[in-house]
Write a protein that holds these residues in place. Sequence first.
Motif, PDB file in Angstrom:
ATOM      1  N   PRO A   1      51.983  51.518  33.480  1.00 46.57           N
ATOM      2  CA  PRO A   1      50.807  51.226  34.302  1.00 46.57           C
ATOM      3  C   PRO A   1      50.301  49.791  34.212  1.00 46.57           C
ATOM      4  O   PRO A   1      49.787  49.258  35.205  1.00 46.57           O
ATOM      5  N   THR A   2      50.431  49.148  33.062  1.00 45.74           N
ATOM      6  CA  THR A   2      49.962  47.760  32.962  1.00 45.74           C
ATOM      7  C   THR A   2      50.748  46.849  33.891  1.00 45.74           C
ATOM      8  O   THR A   2      50.180  45.955  34.541  1.00 45.74           O
ATOM      9  N   ALA A   3      52.033  47.085  33.993  1.00 46.20           N
ATOM     10  CA  ALA A   3      52.856  46.301  34.910  1.00 46.20           C
ATOM     11  C   ALA A   3      52.443  46.568  36.358  1.00 46.20           C
ATOM     12  O   ALA A   3      52.425  45.650  37.194  1.00 46.20           O
ATOM     13  N   VAL A   4      52.108  47.824  36.653  1.00 39.80           N
ATOM     14  CA  VAL A   4      51.615  48.154  37.997  1.00 39.80           C
ATOM     15  C   VAL A   4      50.315  47.409  38.267  1.00 39.80           C
ATOM     16  O   VAL A   4      50.108  46.852  39.358  1.00 39.80           O
ATOM     17  N   ALA A   5      49.424  47.369  37.279  1.00 37.04           N
ATOM     18  CA  ALA A   5      48.163  46.644  37.432  1.00 37.04           C
ATOM     19  C   ALA A   5      48.415  45.169  37.723  1.00 37.04           C
ATOM     20  O   ALA A   5      47.756  44.569  38.586  1.00 37.04           O
ATOM     21  N   ASN A   6      49.372  44.586  37.023  1.00 31.16           N
ATOM     22  CA  ASN A   6      49.680  43.163  37.226  1.00 31.16           C
ATOM     23  C   ASN A   6      50.091  42.879  38.667  1.00 31.16           C
ATOM     24  O   ASN A   6      49.750  41.825  39.229  1.00 31.16           O
ATOM     25  N   VAL A   7      50.808  43.825  39.276  1.00 31.95           N
ATOM     26  CA  VAL A   7      51.301  43.642  40.638  1.00 31.95           C
ATOM     27  C   VAL A   7      50.237  43.995  41.674  1.00 31.95           C
ATOM     28  O   VAL A   7      50.089  43.318  42.696  1.00 31.95           O
ATOM     29  N   GLN A   8      49.465  45.046  41.415  1.00 28.84           N
ATOM     30  CA  GLN A   8      48.517  45.560  42.398  1.00 28.84           C
ATOM     31  C   GLN A   8      47.251  44.714  42.541  1.00 28.84           C
ATOM     32  O   GLN A   8      46.762  44.491  43.646  1.00 28.84           O
TER      33      GLN A   8
ATOM     34  N   HIS B   1      41.673  45.724  36.589  1.00 32.34           N
ATOM     35  CA  HIS B   1      42.991  45.684  35.950  1.00 32.34           C
ATOM     36  C   HIS B   1      43.053  46.698  34.814  1.00 32.34           C
ATOM     37  O   HIS B   1      44.023  47.464  34.693  1.00 32.34           O
ATOM     38  N   ARG B   2      42.008  46.741  33.988  1.00 33.30           N
ATOM     39  CA  ARG B   2      41.985  47.693  32.874  1.00 33.30           C
ATOM     40  C   ARG B   2      41.996  49.135  33.379  1.00 33.30           C
ATOM     41  O   ARG B   2      42.646  50.007  32.785  1.00 33.30           O
ATOM     42  N   MET B   3      41.295  49.384  34.476  1.00 31.04           N
ATOM     43  CA  MET B   3      41.231  50.745  35.005  1.00 31.04           C
ATOM     44  C   MET B   3      42.605  51.215  35.470  1.00 31.04           C
ATOM     45  O   MET B   3      43.015  52.350  35.212  1.00 31.04           O
ATOM     46  N   ILE B   4      43.335  50.337  36.152  1.00 33.96           N
ATOM     47  CA  ILE B   4      44.683  50.705  36.597  1.00 33.96           C
ATOM     48  C   ILE B   4      45.605  50.907  35.393  1.00 33.96           C
ATOM     49  O   ILE B   4      46.408  51.848  35.367  1.00 33.96           O
ATOM     50  N   ALA B   5      45.467  50.051  34.393  1.00 35.90           N
ATOM     51  CA  ALA B   5      46.331  50.148  33.215  1.00 35.90           C
ATOM     52  C   ALA B   5      46.123  51.447  32.451  1.00 35.90           C
ATOM     53  O   ALA B   5      47.001  51.866  31.687  1.00 35.90           O
ATOM     54  N   GLN B   6      44.973  52.101  32.667  1.00 30.24           N
ATOM     55  CA  GLN B   6      44.698  53.380  32.005  1.00 30.24           C
ATOM     56  C   GLN B   6      45.262  54.576  32.769  1.00 30.24           C
ATOM     57  O   GLN B   6      45.227  55.701  32.266  1.00 30.24           O
TER      58      GLN B   6
ATOM     59  N   ILE C   1      41.875  42.641  45.071  1.00 30.39           N
ATOM     60  CA  ILE C   1      40.654  41.866  44.902  1.00 30.39           C
ATOM     61  C   ILE C   1      40.704  40.653  45.829  1.00 30.39           C
ATOM     62  O   ILE C   1      41.698  39.943  45.886  1.00 30.39           O
ATOM     63  N   GLY C   2      39.618  40.419  46.556  1.00 32.76           N
ATOM     64  CA  GLY C   2      39.584  39.312  47.510  1.00 32.76           C
ATOM     65  C   GLY C   2      39.623  37.949  46.836  1.00 32.76           C
ATOM     66  O   GLY C   2      39.334  37.797  45.646  1.00 32.76           O
ATOM     67  N   LYS C   3      39.954  36.945  47.619  1.00 31.16           N
ATOM     68  CA  LYS C   3      40.088  35.571  47.114  1.00 31.16           C
ATOM     69  C   LYS C   3      38.797  35.090  46.450  1.00 31.16           C
ATOM     70  O   LYS C   3      38.820  34.505  45.357  1.00 31.16           O
ATOM     71  N   THR C   4      37.663  35.344  47.088  1.00 29.29           N
ATOM     72  CA  THR C   4      36.395  34.887  46.536  1.00 29.29           C
ATOM     73  C   THR C   4      36.110  35.540  45.191  1.00 29.29           C
ATOM     74  O   THR C   4      35.689  34.878  44.231  1.00 29.29           O
ATOM     75  N   SER C   5      36.342  36.843  45.115  1.00 31.02           N
ATOM     76  CA  SER C   5      36.092  37.560  43.860  1.00 31.02           C
ATOM     77  C   SER C   5      37.056  37.109  42.769  1.00 31.02           C
ATOM     78  O   SER C   5      36.669  37.013  41.593  1.00 31.02           O
ATOM     79  N   ARG C   6      38.305  36.854  43.126  1.00 26.99           N
ATOM     80  CA  ARG C   6      39.268  36.376  42.128  1.00 26.99           C
ATOM     81  C   ARG C   6      38.813  35.053  41.523  1.00 26.99           C
ATOM     82  O   ARG C   6      38.991  34.805  40.333  1.00 26.99           O
ATOM     83  N   GLU C   7      38.191  34.220  42.350  1.00 23.97           N
ATOM     84  CA  GLU C   7      37.769  32.902  41.890  1.00 23.97           C
ATOM     85  C   GLU C   7      36.430  32.941  41.161  1.00 23.97           C
ATOM     86  O   GLU C   7      36.228  32.209  40.185  1.00 23.97           O
ATOM     87  N   LYS C   8      35.512  33.783  41.639  1.00 19.51           N
ATOM     88  CA  LYS C   8      34.132  33.731  41.152  1.00 19.51           C
ATOM     89  C   LYS C   8      33.722  34.918  40.279  1.00 19.51           C
ATOM     90  O   LYS C   8      32.681  34.856  39.625  1.00 19.51           O
TER      91      LYS C   8
END
Length: 266
Positions: free
Chosen positions: A143-150, A171-176, A155-162
């Motif tokens: 699942p952690t690898a899936v999180a890395n890809v997904q 990311h943690r939620m997907i990894a679980q 997440i939108g560009k603005t949220s990724r930056e800010k």
Amino acid sequence: MIAVVDALDVGYDDVGSGAGVPLLFVHAFPLNRTMWAPQVSALVERCRCVAADLRGFGNSSVRPPYSMEQYADDLAHLLDQLHIEKVVFCGLSMGGYVAFAFWRRHRHRVRAFVLADTKATADSDETHARRRQIIQLAYTDGPTAVANVQIPGMIGKTSREKQPDVYDAMHRMIAQASVEGIVGASEAMMVRPDSTATLATIDVPTLIVVGDEDAITPAKDARAMQERISGSRLEVISQAGHLSSVERPASFNHLLTEFLVALTYS
């Protein structure tokens, strides 16, 4: 809390005003019910908020079969246990796919819809190929690898930056998530039917929400739904990607509250 539904454990939260409108929150892939925490906390005094984990995710049993129809039936059985007849069904992404199945199978239980960052069409060949890659990645690297890809696409560009905290939390939620839940849901989405024809049958109040930076189910998909659901309302949230309710919770909650107030007085 855990409900035993047809020998299946279903994780859920049931909080808020028992006298308020029952609101059922259904999560995106491959997340769980805790993604709705910003909405539940904001509406707890106004509504009865039920957030459920689909089978294979969160605190629900990891057990086949996996399909949009099975997810819908699981939710209907949960509502039976909670003695809730009708709900405002709020689904984001895969939660929207479940919403269409729920309408086809249990429409008498829907008071209204909130369809967020989702679409009615079936998967394209390109999307099928991406899902097969996710399935293989889940099996080989977890699942952690899936999180890395997904996550970059969710997440939108603005949220990724800010908002790196939002990025990290999702990311943690997907990894679980469980491998079987990821694989089962991926296969279920690949074979889900095209729900375009279903849209014209929806005759309950419907709010459609989409982030303007959503790269997975962009605004054009939301507009296509709005054009086919009579009387529906479309709202675009600026500076939000595919997880608009998480990235811009205040904006999402404002739209949701307005919609619920209108329902109450309609």
